[in-house]
Write a protein that holds these residues in place. Structure first.
Motif, PDB file in Angstrom:
ATOM      1  N   ASP A   1       0.843  -1.177   0.000  1.00  0.00           N
ATOM      2  CA  ASP A   1       0.000   0.000   0.000  1.00  0.00           C
ATOM      3  C   ASP A   1       0.884   1.234   0.000  1.00  0.00           C
ATOM      4  OD1 ASP A   1      -2.311  -1.472   0.037  1.00  0.00           O
ATOM      5  OD2 ASP A   1      -2.424  -1.522   2.237  1.00  0.00           O
ATOM      6  N   GLY A   2       0.526   2.262  -0.768  1.00  0.00           N
ATOM      7  CA  GLY A   2       1.314   3.481  -0.792  1.00  0.00           C
ATOM      8  C   GLY A   2       1.350   4.071  -2.177  1.00  0.00           C
ATOM      9  N   PRO A   3       2.190   5.096  -2.377  1.00  0.00           N
ATOM     10  CA  PRO A   3       2.211   5.807  -3.659  1.00  0.00           C
ATOM     11  C   PRO A   3       2.627   4.923  -4.831  1.00  0.00           C
ATOM     12  CG  PRO A   3       4.065   6.460  -2.275  1.00  0.00           C
ATOM     13  CD  PRO A   3       3.145   5.652  -1.413  1.00  0.00           C
ATOM     14  N   CYS A   4       3.344   3.832  -4.573  1.00  0.00           N
ATOM     15  CA  CYS A   4       3.763   2.965  -5.668  1.00  0.00           C
ATOM     16  C   CYS A   4       2.610   2.134  -6.214  1.00  0.00           C
ATOM     17  CB  CYS A   4       4.916   2.072  -5.223  1.00  0.00           C
ATOM     18  SG  CYS A   4       6.457   2.992  -4.934  1.00  0.00           S
ATOM     19  N   ASP A   5       1.454   2.195  -5.564  1.00  0.00           N
ATOM     20  CA  ASP A   5       0.262   1.530  -6.074  1.00  0.00           C
ATOM     21  C   ASP A   5      -0.718   2.515  -6.693  1.00  0.00           C
ATOM     22  OD1 ASP A   5       0.782  -1.240  -5.196  1.00  0.00           O
ATOM     23  OD2 ASP A   5       0.734  -0.352  -3.208  1.00  0.00           O
ATOM     24  N   ALA A   6      -0.341   3.801  -6.748  1.00  0.00           N
ATOM     25  CA  ALA A   6      -1.268   4.819  -7.247  1.00  0.00           C
ATOM     26  C   ALA A   6      -1.563   4.640  -8.730  1.00  0.00           C
ATOM     27  CB  ALA A   6      -0.706   6.218  -6.987  1.00  0.00           C
TER      28      ALA A   6
ATOM     29  N   LEU B   1       4.084   5.043 -20.072  1.00  0.00           N
ATOM     30  CA  LEU B   1       4.841   6.285 -19.923  1.00  0.00           C
ATOM     31  C   LEU B   1       6.303   6.083 -20.281  1.00  0.00           C
ATOM     32  CD1 LEU B   1       3.602   7.850 -16.561  1.00  0.00           C
ATOM     33  CD2 LEU B   1       3.468   8.903 -18.811  1.00  0.00           C
ATOM     34  N   ALA B   2       6.882   5.006 -19.746  1.00  0.00           N
ATOM     35  CA  ALA B   2       8.322   4.793 -19.843  1.00  0.00           C
ATOM     36  C   ALA B   2       8.748   4.169 -21.161  1.00  0.00           C
ATOM     37  CB  ALA B   2       8.778   3.914 -18.687  1.00  0.00           C
ATOM     38  N   GLY B   3       7.786   3.647 -21.913  1.00  0.00           N
ATOM     39  CA  GLY B   3       8.135   2.968 -23.150  1.00  0.00           C
ATOM     40  C   GLY B   3       8.524   1.521 -22.937  1.00  0.00           C
ATOM     41  N   GLY B   4       8.212   0.980 -21.770  1.00  0.00           N
ATOM     42  CA  GLY B   4       8.517  -0.406 -21.455  1.00  0.00           C
ATOM     43  C   GLY B   4       8.322  -0.653 -19.977  1.00  0.00           C
ATOM     44  N   PRO B   5       8.334  -1.916 -19.545  1.00  0.00           N
ATOM     45  CA  PRO B   5       8.101  -2.242 -18.136  1.00  0.00           C
ATOM     46  C   PRO B   5       9.133  -1.577 -17.218  1.00  0.00           C
ATOM     47  CG  PRO B   5       7.981  -4.204 -19.504  1.00  0.00           C
ATOM     48  CD  PRO B   5       8.513  -3.117 -20.377  1.00  0.00           C
ATOM     49  N   MET B   6       8.665  -1.110 -16.068  1.00  0.00           N
ATOM     50  CA  MET B   6       9.534  -0.514 -15.049  1.00  0.00           C
ATOM     51  C   MET B   6       9.334  -1.310 -13.764  1.00  0.00           C
ATOM     52  SD  MET B   6      10.986   2.331 -16.396  1.00  0.00           S
ATOM     53  CE  MET B   6      11.192   3.683 -15.224  1.00  0.00           C
ATOM     54  N   THR B   7      10.363  -2.001 -13.323  1.00  0.00           N
ATOM     55  CA  THR B   7      10.220  -2.844 -12.130  1.00  0.00           C
ATOM     56  C   THR B   7      10.976  -2.308 -10.924  1.00  0.00           C
ATOM     57  OG1 THR B   7      12.075  -4.209 -12.879  1.00  0.00           O
ATOM     58  CG2 THR B   7       9.855  -4.919 -13.505  1.00  0.00           C
ATOM     59  N   GLU B   8      12.048  -1.563 -11.146  1.00  0.00           N
ATOM     60  CA  GLU B   8      12.848  -1.039 -10.029  1.00  0.00           C
ATOM     61  C   GLU B   8      12.270   0.291  -9.572  1.00  0.00           C
ATOM     62  OE1 GLU B   8      17.395   0.481  -9.058  1.00  0.00           O
ATOM     63  OE2 GLU B   8      17.016  -0.777 -10.818  1.00  0.00           O
ATOM     64  N   HIS B   9      11.783   0.328  -8.343  1.00  0.00           N
ATOM     65  CA  HIS B   9      11.172   1.554  -7.854  1.00  0.00           C
ATOM     66  C   HIS B   9      11.358   1.670  -6.354  1.00  0.00           C
ATOM     67  CE1 HIS B   9       7.989  -1.537  -7.553  1.00  0.00           C
ATOM     68  NE2 HIS B   9       7.585  -0.872  -6.481  1.00  0.00           N
ATOM     69  N   GLN B  10      11.105   2.878  -5.853  1.00  0.00           N
ATOM     70  CA  GLN B  10      11.223   3.121  -4.420  1.00  0.00           C
ATOM     71  C   GLN B  10      10.181   4.132  -3.975  1.00  0.00           C
ATOM     72  OE1 GLN B  10      15.111   4.700  -3.633  1.00  0.00           O
ATOM     73  NE2 GLN B  10      14.654   6.718  -4.461  1.00  0.00           N
ATOM     74  N   GLU B  11       9.747   3.976  -2.753  1.00  0.00           N
ATOM     75  CA  GLU B  11       8.830   4.924  -2.139  1.00  0.00           C
ATOM     76  C   GLU B  11       9.656   5.955  -1.382  1.00  0.00           C
ATOM     77  OE1 GLU B  11       5.386   4.768   1.279  1.00  0.00           O
ATOM     78  OE2 GLU B  11       5.459   3.151  -0.217  1.00  0.00           O
ATOM     79  N   THR B  12       9.277   7.229  -1.497  1.00  0.00           N
ATOM     80  CA  THR B  12      10.032   8.303  -0.866  1.00  0.00           C
ATOM     81  C   THR B  12       9.075   9.438  -0.521  1.00  0.00           C
ATOM     82  OG1 THR B  12      11.975   9.748  -1.133  1.00  0.00           O
ATOM     83  CG2 THR B  12      10.623   9.369  -3.092  1.00  0.00           C
ATOM     84  N   THR B  13       9.611  10.575  -0.130  1.00  0.00           N
ATOM     85  CA  THR B  13       8.800  11.768   0.075  1.00  0.00           C
ATOM     86  C   THR B  13       9.403  12.919  -0.703  1.00  0.00           C
ATOM     87  OG1 THR B  13      10.036  12.325   2.096  1.00  0.00           O
ATOM     88  CG2 THR B  13       7.972  11.097   2.368  1.00  0.00           C
ATOM     89  N   VAL B  14       8.552  13.778  -1.208  1.00  0.00           N
ATOM     90  CA  VAL B  14       8.969  14.967  -1.949  1.00  0.00           C
ATOM     91  C   VAL B  14       8.223  16.150  -1.365  1.00  0.00           C
ATOM     92  CG1 VAL B  14       9.031  16.113  -4.190  1.00  0.00           C
ATOM     93  CG2 VAL B  14       9.392  13.645  -4.050  1.00  0.00           C
ATOM     94  N   GLY B  15       8.944  17.100  -0.810  1.00  0.00           N
ATOM     95  CA  GLY B  15       8.268  18.212  -0.154  1.00  0.00           C
ATOM     96  C   GLY B  15       7.349  17.727   0.950  1.00  0.00           C
TER      97      GLY B  15
END
Length: 218
Positions: A49-54, A63-77
């Motif tokens: 659960d979190g922004p990576c499921d948005a 968007l990326a032109g192909g599968p994107m599997t490497e990701h991380q949850e963080t905070t911005v502002g």
């Protein structure tokens, strides 16, 4: 992972994505911009659960032109974000209550005030926004009103609640940013990729992703 700062501070609304779309997570060892910081980055896996499921994986891949599997949850502002990266291609998604997003705006608004050519009435509106936020009295509707005001100052129609920008400009874009503030929720999708242009298919893909993000809500 680093999403480079690609926004010129010379244009009023171009300062807007500094807060919501350009970050340098602390594990890179690079100094982040004062108005574009990220902290608390943590690895995530699909299904958390979190922004990576948005956004669903298919939309991110479009968007990326192909599968994107490497990701991380963080905070911005201080608002939740998810960042994907595959080589030079990076995608960032943010969705948060508009009030949480607005709390981090005063520093950005102070920078916008320094932009040349701002009319006195717009300077007054910016000052009113800063005062409202710092008073702690901002509510979801007022936060989204600030989004519209900043959009209008940049030349958009009054009442604008969503927009797509080529960053730093349309001549040599390094990124595409889609942002919206609808029904008290702030949403943002950012794509950083080589070979972008005004005619890039990703411009419409950002619009589709942003609409899906708005529809999903929080």
């Amino acid at each position: 992972m680093r999403i480079p700062t690609v926004v010129s501070s010379a244009v009023a609304l171009a300062l807007f994505p500094l807060l919501v779309g350009c970050t340098a997570p602390p594990d890179t060892g690079d100094a982040a911009s004062p108005t574009a910081s990220a902290s608390g980055a943590t690895a995530t896996t699909p299904g958390d659960d979190g922004p990576c499921d948005a956004l669903d994986a298919e939309t991110v891949a479009d968007l990326a032109g192909g599968p994107m599997t490497e990701h991380q949850e963080t905070t911005v502002g201080a608002v939740p974000a998810c960042q994907w990266q595959d080589g030079d291609v990076k995608v960032q998604v943010i969705q948060a209550p508009a009030v949480e997003w607005a709390v981090a705006l005063p520093a950005v608004l102070d920078e916008i005030k320094q932009a040349p050519g701002l009319r006195e009435e717009n300077l007054a509106r910016i000052d009113e926004g800063i005062e409202l936020i710092e008073s702690g009295a901002v509510d979801p509707a007022a936060a989204c009103d600030m989004f519209s005001v900043m959009s209008e100052i940049s030349g958009r129609e009054p009442g604008t609640d969503r927009l797509v920008n080529l960053l730093p400009d349309g001549e040599a874009p390094q990124a595409i940013s889609g942002q919206a503030c609808v029904d008290g929720v702030y949403s943002s999708v950012l794509l950083v990729a080589p070979g972008l242009s005004k005619e890039s298919e990703q411009v419409s893909a950002i619009d589709v992703a942003l609409n899906r993000l708005i529809a999903a809500g929080i």
